[in-house]
Design a protein around this motif. Structure first.
Motif, PDB file in Angstrom:
ATOM      1  N   GLN A  56      54.770  26.685  57.516  1.00  0.00           N
ATOM      2  CA  GLN A  56      55.668  27.831  57.508  1.00  0.00           C
ATOM      3  C   GLN A  56      54.933  29.165  57.506  1.00  0.00           C
ATOM      4  OE1 GLN A  56      58.503  27.563  54.313  1.00  0.00           O
ATOM      5  NE2 GLN A  56      59.321  25.588  54.981  1.00  0.00           N
ATOM      6  N   VAL A  57      53.619  29.123  57.299  1.00  0.00           N
ATOM      7  CA  VAL A  57      52.825  30.359  57.178  1.00  0.00           C
ATOM      8  C   VAL A  57      52.239  30.718  58.531  1.00  0.00           C
ATOM      9  CG1 VAL A  57      50.884  31.463  56.015  1.00  0.00           C
ATOM     10  CG2 VAL A  57      52.296  29.781  54.788  1.00  0.00           C
ATOM     11  N   ALA A  58      52.545  31.924  59.005  1.00  0.00           N
ATOM     12  CA  ALA A  58      52.000  32.402  60.270  1.00  0.00           C
ATOM     13  C   ALA A  58      50.581  32.947  60.106  1.00  0.00           C
ATOM     14  CB  ALA A  58      52.916  33.470  60.867  1.00  0.00           C
ATOM     15  N   GLU A  59      50.359  33.731  59.055  1.00  0.00           N
ATOM     16  CA  GLU A  59      49.029  34.289  58.811  1.00  0.00           C
ATOM     17  C   GLU A  59      48.943  34.782  57.387  1.00  0.00           C
ATOM     18  OE1 GLU A  59      48.043  37.933  60.855  1.00  0.00           O
ATOM     19  OE2 GLU A  59      50.163  38.362  61.238  1.00  0.00           O
ATOM     20  N   LEU A  60      47.710  34.992  56.933  1.00  0.00           N
ATOM     21  CA  LEU A  60      47.450  35.556  55.613  1.00  0.00           C
ATOM     22  C   LEU A  60      47.066  37.024  55.787  1.00  0.00           C
ATOM     23  CD1 LEU A  60      45.355  32.710  53.929  1.00  0.00           C
ATOM     24  CD2 LEU A  60      47.812  33.078  53.854  1.00  0.00           C
ATOM     25  N   LEU A  61      47.798  37.888  55.125  1.00  0.00           N
ATOM     26  CA  LEU A  61      47.532  39.318  55.184  1.00  0.00           C
ATOM     27  C   LEU A  61      46.920  39.775  53.868  1.00  0.00           C
ATOM     28  CD1 LEU A  61      50.952  40.468  56.714  1.00  0.00           C
ATOM     29  CD2 LEU A  61      48.858  39.864  57.950  1.00  0.00           C
ATOM     30  N   VAL A  62      46.257  40.917  53.911  1.00  0.00           N
ATOM     31  CA  VAL A  62      45.710  41.542  52.713  1.00  0.00           C
ATOM     32  C   VAL A  62      46.487  42.826  52.470  1.00  0.00           C
ATOM     33  CG1 VAL A  62      43.691  42.576  51.615  1.00  0.00           C
ATOM     34  CG2 VAL A  62      43.424  40.566  53.078  1.00  0.00           C
ATOM     35  N   ARG A  63      47.221  42.869  51.367  1.00  0.00           N
ATOM     36  CA  ARG A  63      47.967  44.079  51.038  1.00  0.00           C
ATOM     37  C   ARG A  63      47.094  44.993  50.201  1.00  0.00           C
ATOM     38  NH1 ARG A  63      52.523  44.977  46.664  1.00  0.00           N
ATOM     39  NH2 ARG A  63      50.588  45.240  45.516  1.00  0.00           N
ATOM     40  N   ARG A  64      46.854  46.177  50.723  1.00  0.00           N
ATOM     41  CA  ARG A  64      46.023  47.153  50.013  1.00  0.00           C
ATOM     42  C   ARG A  64      46.930  48.217  49.409  1.00  0.00           C
ATOM     43  NH1 ARG A  64      41.348  49.706  53.420  1.00  0.00           N
ATOM     44  NH2 ARG A  64      40.539  47.578  53.101  1.00  0.00           N
ATOM     45  N   LYS A  65      46.809  48.377  48.113  1.00  0.00           N
ATOM     46  CA  LYS A  65      47.656  49.310  47.369  1.00  0.00           C
ATOM     47  C   LYS A  65      46.825  50.482  46.874  1.00  0.00           C
ATOM     48  CE  LYS A  65      50.879  49.329  43.452  1.00  0.00           C
ATOM     49  NZ  LYS A  65      51.479  48.488  42.393  1.00  0.00           N
ATOM     50  N   TYR A  66      47.221  51.675  47.266  1.00  0.00           N
ATOM     51  CA  TYR A  66      46.495  52.884  46.887  1.00  0.00           C
ATOM     52  C   TYR A  66      47.119  53.496  45.639  1.00  0.00           C
ATOM     53  CZ  TYR A  66      44.589  52.569  51.601  1.00  0.00           C
ATOM     54  OH  TYR A  66      43.977  52.130  52.751  1.00  0.00           O
TER      55      TYR A  66
ATOM     56  N   ARG B 169      44.481  40.530  58.558  1.00  0.00           N
ATOM     57  CA  ARG B 169      44.848  41.932  58.752  1.00  0.00           C
ATOM     58  C   ARG B 169      45.165  42.590  57.414  1.00  0.00           C
ATOM     59  NH1 ARG B 169      49.355  43.072  61.283  1.00  0.00           N
ATOM     60  NH2 ARG B 169      50.379  41.038  61.020  1.00  0.00           N
ATOM     61  N   VAL B 170      44.891  43.885  57.338  1.00  0.00           N
ATOM     62  CA  VAL B 170      45.137  44.666  56.129  1.00  0.00           C
ATOM     63  C   VAL B 170      46.445  45.431  56.302  1.00  0.00           C
ATOM     64  CG1 VAL B 170      44.297  46.514  54.624  1.00  0.00           C
ATOM     65  CG2 VAL B 170      42.677  44.881  55.641  1.00  0.00           C
ATOM     66  N   VAL B 171      47.316  45.295  55.306  1.00  0.00           N
ATOM     67  CA  VAL B 171      48.613  45.968  55.324  1.00  0.00           C
ATOM     68  C   VAL B 171      48.627  46.994  54.202  1.00  0.00           C
ATOM     69  CG1 VAL B 171      51.111  45.664  55.151  1.00  0.00           C
ATOM     70  CG2 VAL B 171      49.707  43.889  56.217  1.00  0.00           C
ATOM     71  N   PRO B 172      48.794  48.288  54.504  1.00  0.00           N
ATOM     72  CA  PRO B 172      48.822  49.297  53.427  1.00  0.00           C
ATOM     73  C   PRO B 172      50.131  49.232  52.658  1.00  0.00           C
ATOM     74  CG  PRO B 172      49.227  50.342  55.542  1.00  0.00           C
ATOM     75  CD  PRO B 172      48.894  48.902  55.842  1.00  0.00           C
ATOM     76  N   TYR B 173      50.057  49.700  51.428  1.00  0.00           N
ATOM     77  CA  TYR B 173      51.233  49.739  50.558  1.00  0.00           C
ATOM     78  C   TYR B 173      51.353  51.146  50.011  1.00  0.00           C
ATOM     79  CZ  TYR B 173      54.547  48.344  46.909  1.00  0.00           C
ATOM     80  OH  TYR B 173      55.654  48.230  46.102  1.00  0.00           O
ATOM     81  N   PRO B 174      52.578  51.700  49.899  1.00  0.00           N
ATOM     82  CA  PRO B 174      52.724  53.077  49.384  1.00  0.00           C
ATOM     83  C   PRO B 174      52.166  53.215  47.984  1.00  0.00           C
ATOM     84  CG  PRO B 174      54.772  52.307  50.373  1.00  0.00           C
ATOM     85  CD  PRO B 174      53.858  51.125  50.309  1.00  0.00           C
ATOM     86  N   ALA B 175      51.691  54.412  47.675  1.00  0.00           N
ATOM     87  CA  ALA B 175      51.124  54.684  46.355  1.00  0.00           C
ATOM     88  C   ALA B 175      52.191  54.560  45.298  1.00  0.00           C
ATOM     89  CB  ALA B 175      50.508  56.087  46.325  1.00  0.00           C
ATOM     90  N   THR B 176      51.794  54.018  44.156  1.00  0.00           N
ATOM     91  CA  THR B 176      52.712  53.874  43.029  1.00  0.00           C
ATOM     92  C   THR B 176      52.016  54.338  41.770  1.00  0.00           C
ATOM     93  OG1 THR B 176      52.006  51.605  42.638  1.00  0.00           O
ATOM     94  CG2 THR B 176      53.914  51.918  44.060  1.00  0.00           C
ATOM     95  N   GLY B 177      52.798  54.459  40.722  1.00  0.00           N
ATOM     96  CA  GLY B 177      52.249  54.885  39.448  1.00  0.00           C
ATOM     97  C   GLY B 177      51.564  53.746  38.731  1.00  0.00           C
ATOM     98  N   SER B 178      51.258  53.983  37.458  1.00  0.00           N
ATOM     99  CA  SER B 178      50.515  52.996  36.680  1.00  0.00           C
ATOM    100  C   SER B 178      51.398  51.968  36.006  1.00  0.00           C
ATOM    101  CB  SER B 178      49.702  53.720  35.593  1.00  0.00           C
ATOM    102  OG  SER B 178      50.566  54.475  34.764  1.00  0.00           O
ATOM    103  N   GLY B 179      52.708  52.141  36.031  1.00  0.00           N
ATOM    104  CA  GLY B 179      53.573  51.143  35.421  1.00  0.00           C
ATOM    105  C   GLY B 179      54.727  51.775  34.684  1.00  0.00           C
ATOM    106  N   TRP B 180      55.684  50.924  34.238  1.00  0.00           N
ATOM    107  CA  TRP B 180      56.898  51.407  33.602  1.00  0.00           C
ATOM    108  C   TRP B 180      56.980  51.073  32.131  1.00  0.00           C
ATOM    109  CZ3 TRP B 180      60.485  54.486  35.842  1.00  0.00           C
ATOM    110  CH2 TRP B 180      60.426  54.636  37.227  1.00  0.00           C
ATOM    111  N   ALA B 181      56.168  50.147  31.651  1.00  0.00           N
ATOM    112  CA  ALA B 181      56.360  49.659  30.289  1.00  0.00           C
ATOM    113  C   ALA B 181      56.223  50.778  29.264  1.00  0.00           C
ATOM    114  CB  ALA B 181      55.355  48.539  29.984  1.00  0.00           C
ATOM    115  N   LEU B 182      55.149  51.570  29.362  1.00  0.00           N
ATOM    116  CA  LEU B 182      54.924  52.602  28.362  1.00  0.00           C
ATOM    117  C   LEU B 182      55.953  53.716  28.454  1.00  0.00           C
ATOM    118  CD1 LEU B 182      53.189  53.548  26.053  1.00  0.00           C
ATOM    119  CD2 LEU B 182      51.670  54.674  27.682  1.00  0.00           C
ATOM    120  N   PRO B 183      56.259  54.300  29.647  1.00  0.00           N
ATOM    121  CA  PRO B 183      57.285  55.336  29.699  1.00  0.00           C
ATOM    122  C   PRO B 183      58.637  54.847  29.202  1.00  0.00           C
ATOM    123  CG  PRO B 183      55.980  55.352  31.706  1.00  0.00           C
ATOM    124  CD  PRO B 183      55.590  54.129  30.936  1.00  0.00           C
TER     125      PRO B 183
END
Length: 218
Positions: A105-115, A175-189
């Motif tokens: 079922q898997v077409a390819e393995l991608l690398v998601r890069r998160k900035y 292939r490398v897939v970019p991911y939109p920038a996100t914060g550090s997390g929600w638990a503390l806020p």
């Protein structure tokens, strides 16, 4: 056996009866994560009991208990994650679910890069399964940082080798897939926002208050 220097521990071993390999990804520092879960649970229970014994409305102790509970859940999510790949496919275990995806079922393995939001922040990488039906499945492990990360690269190569042997990859490269920038997390806020306001003394029946200050010293 290869130990990831960042956030995952990866194990590859030969499978009996053939040239295949089994790849197992575990979170790094698993004992420390479980210790954090236990400490957070104990702190949350103590805070709740303190608040219950006080008999009044929720105070700062209840807020601290909620914050500890949120931190404990976050640590528990990381400690429970596990990814195993074999001749059949990829098997994913998280805190709330278990799922297997066969290689056909898997077409390819991608690398998601998160900035990160800032240039100084690290860039993290994770493996993304692109399926033949157009869907995608993000694996909780392995995790790596952009740049020199031999543990992540070795795990990715082992996964791709299993895919080539038991599936039909559509691409010869990850292939490398970019991911939109996100914060550090929600638990503390969220925990801080949930803290109740400090208790205030009810107005007394003594001398009425004036512009200069309260009317009595109770």
């Amino acid at each position: 056996m290869t130990d990831g220097r960042d956030v995952n521990r990866n194990v590859s071993r030969d499978l009996g009866g053939g040239p295949g390999r089994e790849v197992i990804c575990l979170p790094r520092g698993k004992r420390a994560l479980w210790f954090l879960v236990a400490a957070a649970a104990a702190g949350a229970v103590a805070a709740v009991l303190r608040s219950a014994r006080s008999g009044g409305p929720p105070d700062i102790g209840a807020g601290v208990g909620l914050l500890l509970a949120l931190l404990g859940v976050a640590a528990l999510r990381k400690a429970a994650a596990r990814v195993r790949a074999d001749a059949y496919g990829v098997h994913v275990r998280t805190l709330l679910s278990r799922r297997s995806v066969p290689w056909h079922q898997v077409a390819e393995l991608l690398v998601r890069r998160k900035y990160s939001r800032t240039d100084r922040g690290p860039k993290t990488r994770r493996v993304l399964l692109a399926l033949h039906d157009g869907g995608r499945r993000l694996l909780p492990l392995p995790r790596g940082r952009s740049g020199d990360d031999p543990a992540f690269e070795a795990t990715l190569d082992a996964l791709r080798a299993l895919h080539r042997r038991h599936g039909g990859p559509e691409s010869a490269h990850a292939r490398v897939v970019p991911y939109p920038a996100t914060g550090s997390g929600w638990a503390l806020p969220l925990g801080l926002c949930a803290l109740p306001p400090p208790r205030t003394h009810p107005p007394c029946a003594g001398t009425p208050a004036t512009a200069a200050g309260p009317g009595c010293g109770c």
